[in-house]
Design a protein around this motif. Structure first.
Motif, PDB file in Angstrom:
ATOM      1  N   LEU A 131       0.854  -1.179   0.000  1.00  0.00           N
ATOM      2  CA  LEU A 131       0.000   0.000   0.000  1.00  0.00           C
ATOM      3  C   LEU A 131       0.894   1.234   0.000  1.00  0.00           C
ATOM      4  N   PRO A 132       0.834   2.061  -1.050  1.00  0.00           N
ATOM      5  CA  PRO A 132       1.592   3.315  -1.002  1.00  0.00           C
ATOM      6  C   PRO A 132       1.042   4.186   0.130  1.00  0.00           C
ATOM      7  N   ILE A 133       1.936   4.782   0.915  1.00  0.00           N
ATOM      8  CA  ILE A 133       1.527   5.691   1.991  1.00  0.00           C
ATOM      9  C   ILE A 133       2.372   6.961   1.886  1.00  0.00           C
ATOM     10  N   LYS A 134       1.878   8.017   2.502  1.00  0.00           N
ATOM     11  CA  LYS A 134       2.659   9.250   2.622  1.00  0.00           C
ATOM     12  C   LYS A 134       3.573   9.094   3.834  1.00  0.00           C
ATOM     13  N   GLU A 135       4.684   9.768   3.797  1.00  0.00           N
ATOM     14  CA  GLU A 135       5.612   9.679   4.930  1.00  0.00           C
ATOM     15  C   GLU A 135       4.914  10.045   6.235  1.00  0.00           C
ATOM     16  N   ALA A 136       3.989  11.006   6.187  1.00  0.00           N
ATOM     17  CA  ALA A 136       3.262  11.432   7.384  1.00  0.00           C
ATOM     18  C   ALA A 136       2.333  10.341   7.923  1.00  0.00           C
ATOM     19  N   GLU A 137       2.024   9.325   7.116  1.00  0.00           N
ATOM     20  CA  GLU A 137       1.139   8.233   7.543  1.00  0.00           C
ATOM     21  C   GLU A 137       1.896   7.084   8.197  1.00  0.00           C
ATOM     22  N   ARG A 138       3.203   7.179   8.246  1.00  0.00           N
ATOM     23  CA  ARG A 138       3.995   6.104   8.860  1.00  0.00           C
ATOM     24  C   ARG A 138       3.606   5.933  10.327  1.00  0.00           C
ATOM     25  N   LYS A 139       3.668   4.684  10.774  1.00  0.00           N
ATOM     26  CA  LYS A 139       3.368   4.369  12.170  1.00  0.00           C
ATOM     27  C   LYS A 139       4.588   3.808  12.915  1.00  0.00           C
ATOM     28  N   TYR A 140       5.627   3.462  12.186  1.00  0.00           N
ATOM     29  CA  TYR A 140       6.819   2.848  12.781  1.00  0.00           C
ATOM     30  C   TYR A 140       7.939   3.877  12.781  1.00  0.00           C
ATOM     31  N   HIS A 141       8.299   4.345  13.960  1.00  0.00           N
ATOM     32  CA  HIS A 141       9.294   5.418  14.048  1.00  0.00           C
ATOM     33  C   HIS A 141      10.477   5.084  14.946  1.00  0.00           C
ATOM     34  N   TRP A 142      10.623   3.825  15.345  1.00  0.00           N
ATOM     35  CA  TRP A 142      11.763   3.497  16.199  1.00  0.00           C
ATOM     36  C   TRP A 142      13.047   3.537  15.377  1.00  0.00           C
ATOM     37  N   PRO A 143      14.196   3.696  16.048  1.00  0.00           N
ATOM     38  CA  PRO A 143      15.475   3.656  15.317  1.00  0.00           C
ATOM     39  C   PRO A 143      15.618   2.305  14.616  1.00  0.00           C
ATOM     40  N   LEU A 144      16.289   2.294  13.474  1.00  0.00           N
ATOM     41  CA  LEU A 144      16.477   1.042  12.746  1.00  0.00           C
ATOM     42  C   LEU A 144      17.021  -0.030  13.674  1.00  0.00           C
ATOM     43  N   GLY A 145      16.542  -1.245  13.495  1.00  0.00           N
ATOM     44  CA  GLY A 145      16.928  -2.372  14.340  1.00  0.00           C
ATOM     45  C   GLY A 145      15.715  -2.929  15.054  1.00  0.00           C
ATOM     46  N   ARG A 146      15.968  -3.585  16.171  1.00  0.00           N
ATOM     47  CA  ARG A 146      14.915  -4.268  16.937  1.00  0.00           C
ATOM     48  C   ARG A 146      13.825  -3.296  17.373  1.00  0.00           C
ATOM     49  N   ARG A 147      12.577  -3.717  17.211  1.00  0.00           N
ATOM     50  CA  ARG A 147      11.442  -2.922  17.702  1.00  0.00           C
ATOM     51  C   ARG A 147      11.491  -2.884  19.219  1.00  0.00           C
ATOM     52  N   PRO A 148      11.412  -1.697  19.826  1.00  0.00           N
ATOM     53  CA  PRO A 148      11.418  -1.614  21.296  1.00  0.00           C
ATOM     54  C   PRO A 148      10.245  -2.388  21.899  1.00  0.00           C
ATOM     55  N   ASP A 149      10.471  -2.984  23.058  1.00  0.00           N
ATOM     56  CA  ASP A 149       9.441  -3.783  23.719  1.00  0.00           C
ATOM     57  C   ASP A 149       8.175  -2.984  24.014  1.00  0.00           C
ATOM     58  N   ASP A 150       8.306  -1.673  24.227  1.00  0.00           N
ATOM     59  CA  ASP A 150       7.125  -0.873  24.560  1.00  0.00           C
ATOM     60  C   ASP A 150       6.440  -0.275  23.324  1.00  0.00           C
ATOM     61  N   HIS A 151       6.938  -0.591  22.129  1.00  0.00           N
ATOM     62  CA  HIS A 151       6.288  -0.094  20.908  1.00  0.00           C
ATOM     63  C   HIS A 151       5.050  -0.940  20.635  1.00  0.00           C
ATOM     64  N   PRO A 152       3.932  -0.332  20.275  1.00  0.00           N
ATOM     65  CA  PRO A 152       2.713  -1.108  20.001  1.00  0.00           C
ATOM     66  C   PRO A 152       2.902  -2.128  18.887  1.00  0.00           C
ATOM     67  N   GLY A 153       2.162  -3.219  18.993  1.00  0.00           N
ATOM     68  CA  GLY A 153       2.139  -4.234  17.953  1.00  0.00           C
ATOM     69  C   GLY A 153       1.060  -3.910  16.922  1.00  0.00           C
ATOM     70  N   LEU A 154       0.845  -4.848  16.012  1.00  0.00           N
ATOM     71  CA  LEU A 154      -0.125  -4.638  14.941  1.00  0.00           C
ATOM     72  C   LEU A 154      -1.532  -4.362  15.459  1.00  0.00           C
ATOM     73  N   SER A 155      -1.986  -5.186  16.378  1.00  0.00           N
ATOM     74  CA  SER A 155      -3.349  -5.015  16.892  1.00  0.00           C
ATOM     75  C   SER A 155      -3.518  -3.662  17.582  1.00  0.00           C
ATOM     76  N   GLU A 156      -2.525  -3.287  18.393  1.00  0.00           N
ATOM     77  CA  GLU A 156      -2.605  -2.004  19.108  1.00  0.00           C
ATOM     78  C   GLU A 156      -2.577  -0.810  18.151  1.00  0.00           C
ATOM     79  N   LEU A 157      -1.928  -0.991  17.000  1.00  0.00           N
ATOM     80  CA  LEU A 157      -1.864   0.079  15.989  1.00  0.00           C
ATOM     81  C   LEU A 157      -3.078   0.083  15.063  1.00  0.00           C
ATOM     82  N   GLY A 158      -3.956  -0.873  15.234  1.00  0.00           N
ATOM     83  CA  GLY A 158      -5.131  -0.956  14.372  1.00  0.00           C
ATOM     84  C   GLY A 158      -4.829  -1.467  12.981  1.00  0.00           C
ATOM     85  N   LEU A 159      -3.739  -2.229  12.863  1.00  0.00           N
ATOM     86  CA  LEU A 159      -3.356  -2.778  11.566  1.00  0.00           C
ATOM     87  C   LEU A 159      -3.738  -4.246  11.506  1.00  0.00           C
TER      88      LEU A 159
END
Length: 159
Positions: A131-159
């Motif tokens: 799905l093409p998205i605009k940069e402003a629509e991104r939901k993943y903003h952690w630094p490159l690498g492992r997703r932080p443990d406190d970052h929401p998962g798919l269900s929490e993000l409504g994906l």
């Protein structure tokens, strides 16, 4: 259960807890974007279907992932357990990346995994939609690498 020197716990048959652990381990590996590291989670004769490509064995997996991460820049991935039974796990996932021109995408999909007794993945079948998205629509903003443990998962993000 025969365990080789390449054993990668947890081993099948999976419980809910060990299936979730296996999914997070796979997510962490893919978020490293290190094809050599990722390939070690698969049997030497692993069989894949990924979109229109059918890599067979670790060497082809490494080649595939190298090409993938040369095209899909700044890739960040979240995987979530969908179902499990015995030596099989089904996951859903979404990742965000951009191409060389700066066009962002969210790619959604499902994977079916089958594991050998030693905990390495023997089969991986992926179905993926972009799905093409605009940069402003991104939901993943952690630094490159492992997703932080406190970052929401798919269900929490409504994906």
């Amino acid at each position: 259960m025969s365990q080789s020197s390449e054993a990668r716990p947890p081993f099948p048959p999976f419980t809910r807890a060990t299936a979730i652990q296996k999914v997070r381990m796979a997510e962490d590996g893919w978020n490293s974007r290190d094809p050599q590291r990722v390939a070690l989670a698969y049997t030497v004769d692993s069989s894949w279907r990924n979109r229109h490509e059918f890599p067979q064995g670790r060497e082809q997996i490494v080649q595939f992932l190298t090409r993938k991460w040369e095209r899909e820049l700044e890739c960040r991935l979240i995987k979530e357990l969908w179902a499990f039974e015995g030596n099989r796990i089904a996951v859903r996932f979404a990742y965000e990346s951009h191409d060389a021109e700066g066009n962002w995408f969210r790619s959604y999909g499902n994977e079916n995994w089958e594991f050998a007794d030693n905990g390495l993945m023997h089969r991986r079948y992926a179905s993926i939609n972009d799905l093409p998205i605009k940069e402003a629509e991104r939901k993943y903003h952690w630094p490159l690498g492992r997703r932080p443990d406190d970052h929401p998962g798919l269900s929490e993000l409504g994906l």
